[in-house]
Write a protein that holds these residues in place. Structure first.
Motif, PDB file in Angstrom:
ATOM      1  N   UNK A  26       0.758  -1.214  -0.072  1.00 15.44           N
ATOM      2  CA  UNK A  26      -0.373   0.109   0.158  1.00 15.44           C
ATOM      3  C   UNK A  26       0.339   1.485   0.153  1.00 15.44           C
ATOM      4  N   UNK A  27       1.690   1.215   0.818  1.00 13.46           N
ATOM      5  CA  UNK A  27       3.314   2.109   0.584  1.00 13.46           C
ATOM      6  C   UNK A  27       3.372   2.835  -0.912  1.00 13.46           C
ATOM      7  N   UNK A  28       3.754   1.323  -1.146  1.00 13.89           N
ATOM      8  CA  UNK A  28       4.099   1.763  -2.641  1.00 13.89           C
ATOM      9  C   UNK A  28       3.767   1.916  -3.512  1.00 13.89           C
ATOM     10  N   UNK A  29       4.863   3.847  -4.467  1.00 10.85           N
ATOM     11  CA  UNK A  29       3.340   4.609  -5.335  1.00 10.85           C
ATOM     12  C   UNK A  29       3.810   3.583  -6.492  1.00 10.85           C
ATOM     13  N   UNK A  30       4.071   2.687  -7.056  1.00 12.70           N
ATOM     14  CA  UNK A  30       3.830   2.040  -7.914  1.00 12.70           C
ATOM     15  C   UNK A  30       2.762   0.212  -7.827  1.00 12.70           C
ATOM     16  N   UNK A  31       2.139   0.508  -6.647  1.00 11.96           N
ATOM     17  CA  UNK A  31       0.645  -0.794  -6.620  1.00 11.96           C
ATOM     18  C   UNK A  31      -0.247  -0.320  -7.713  1.00 11.96           C
ATOM     19  N   UNK A  32      -0.880  -0.793  -8.155  1.00 12.84           N
ATOM     20  CA  UNK A  32      -1.618  -0.672  -9.099  1.00 12.84           C
ATOM     21  C   UNK A  32      -3.401  -1.329  -8.579  1.00 12.84           C
ATOM     22  N   UNK A  33      -4.476  -0.733  -8.214  1.00 13.35           N
ATOM     23  CA  UNK A  33      -5.132  -1.235  -7.499  1.00 13.35           C
ATOM     24  C   UNK A  33      -6.183  -1.292  -8.802  1.00 13.35           C
ATOM     25  N   UNK A  34      -7.474  -2.611  -7.814  1.00 10.37           N
ATOM     26  CA  UNK A  34      -8.846  -3.034  -9.031  1.00 10.37           C
ATOM     27  C   UNK A  34      -9.849  -3.010  -7.726  1.00 10.37           C
ATOM     28  N   UNK A  35     -10.823  -3.084  -8.603  1.00 11.77           N
ATOM     29  CA  UNK A  35     -12.007  -2.580  -7.783  1.00 11.77           C
ATOM     30  C   UNK A  35     -11.538  -4.121  -7.191  1.00 11.77           C
ATOM     31  N   UNK A  36     -13.057  -4.435  -6.246  1.00  9.70           N
ATOM     32  CA  UNK A  36     -13.304  -5.373  -5.160  1.00  9.70           C
ATOM     33  C   UNK A  36     -13.625  -6.994  -6.396  1.00  9.70           C
ATOM     34  N   UNK A  37     -14.352  -5.863  -7.242  1.00 11.28           N
ATOM     35  CA  UNK A  37     -16.075  -7.166  -7.584  1.00 11.28           C
ATOM     36  C   UNK A  37     -14.882  -7.851  -8.899  1.00 11.28           C
ATOM     37  N   UNK A  38     -13.391  -7.519  -8.814  1.00  6.30           N
ATOM     38  CA  UNK A  38     -12.417  -7.786 -10.478  1.00  6.30           C
ATOM     39  C   UNK A  38     -11.402  -8.533  -8.971  1.00  6.30           C
ATOM     40  N   UNK A  39     -11.116  -8.605  -8.240  1.00  2.31           N
ATOM     41  CA  UNK A  39     -11.008  -8.995  -7.157  1.00  2.31           C
ATOM     42  C   UNK A  39     -11.215  -9.990  -6.843  1.00  2.31           C
ATOM     43  N   UNK A  40     -12.216 -10.137  -6.552  1.00  2.00           N
ATOM     44  CA  UNK A  40     -13.256 -11.453  -6.099  1.00  2.00           C
ATOM     45  C   UNK A  40     -13.266 -12.110  -6.959  1.00  2.00           C
ATOM     46  N   UNK A  41     -13.792 -12.006  -8.079  1.00  2.00           N
ATOM     47  CA  UNK A  41     -14.267 -12.570  -9.223  1.00  2.00           C
ATOM     48  C   UNK A  41     -12.420 -13.541 -10.093  1.00  2.00           C
ATOM     49  N   UNK A  42     -11.346 -12.941  -9.239  1.00  2.00           N
ATOM     50  CA  UNK A  42     -10.017 -13.626 -10.039  1.00  2.00           C
ATOM     51  C   UNK A  42     -10.089 -14.373  -9.031  1.00  2.00           C
ATOM     52  N   UNK A  43     -10.441 -14.511  -7.681  1.00  5.10           N
ATOM     53  CA  UNK A  43      -9.879 -15.281  -6.534  1.00  5.10           C
ATOM     54  C   UNK A  43     -10.750 -16.574  -6.713  1.00  5.10           C
ATOM     55  N   UNK A  44     -11.750 -15.809  -7.752  1.00  7.69           N
ATOM     56  CA  UNK A  44     -12.932 -17.625  -7.345  1.00  7.69           C
ATOM     57  C   UNK A  44     -12.059 -18.148  -8.615  1.00  7.69           C
ATOM     58  N   UNK A  45     -12.280 -17.065 -10.236  1.00  8.72           N
ATOM     59  CA  UNK A  45     -11.299 -18.531 -11.209  1.00  8.72           C
ATOM     60  C   UNK A  45      -9.646 -19.283 -10.441  1.00  8.72           C
ATOM     61  N   UNK A  46      -9.263 -18.043  -9.463  1.00 11.96           N
ATOM     62  CA  UNK A  46      -8.076 -19.244  -9.066  1.00 11.96           C
ATOM     63  C   UNK A  46      -8.346 -20.041  -8.453  1.00 11.96           C
ATOM     64  N   UNK A  47      -9.456 -20.719  -7.643  1.00 13.10           N
ATOM     65  CA  UNK A  47      -9.593 -21.017  -6.396  1.00 13.10           C
ATOM     66  C   UNK A  47     -10.478 -22.415  -6.709  1.00 13.10           C
ATOM     67  N   UNK A  48     -11.223 -22.080  -7.666  1.00  9.01           N
ATOM     68  CA  UNK A  48     -12.791 -22.839  -8.372  1.00  9.01           C
ATOM     69  C   UNK A  48     -12.120 -23.943  -7.433  1.00  9.01           C
ATOM     70  N   UNK A  49     -11.067 -24.617  -7.793  1.00 12.79           N
ATOM     71  CA  UNK A  49     -10.304 -26.603  -8.280  1.00 12.79           C
ATOM     72  C   UNK A  49      -9.791 -26.782  -7.192  1.00 12.79           C
ATOM     73  N   UNK A  50      -9.557 -25.646  -6.164  1.00 12.88           N
ATOM     74  CA  UNK A  50      -8.866 -26.196  -4.318  1.00 12.88           C
ATOM     75  C   UNK A  50      -9.647 -26.865  -3.260  1.00 12.88           C
TER      76      UNK A  50
END
Length: 94
Positions: A70-94
């Protein structure tokens, strides 16, 4: 009170009842083989506490990482819906 006891693997086989009593007293039982430490036994309740402690340490470490990012000025942010969609896709088979 928790203390640490050492027992030879040979004695573990021959006198498990004594080891079990040590564990009921929440002693840590160190198993040696040929004079070298080969295993450690702990009471299940103590193991659960240890697991909980380690989980908390893991989460605290991840929170520290997040603060660093968070303190790094180069950090890129995404909206929550995109983030949760990415997590669901990543962990759907776990």
């Amino acid at each position: 009170m928790q203390s640490s006891r050492m027992i030879r693997v040979k004695d573990l086989r021959n006198d498990y009842a004594r080891v079990e009593e040590m564990l009921k007293e929440h002693d840590v039982v160190q198993i040696t083989k040929n004079g070298e430490l080969s295993a450690v036994l702990i009471h299940p309740e103590d193991f659960e506490k240890y697991q909980n402690f380690m989980h908390i340490q893991y989460v605290l470490g991840k929170l520290d990482e997040a603060e660093t990012w968070e303190a790094d000025p180069d950090t890129k942010y995404v909206d929550a819906l995109s983030f949760f969609a990415e997590l669901k896709d990543k962990y759907k088979d776990v």
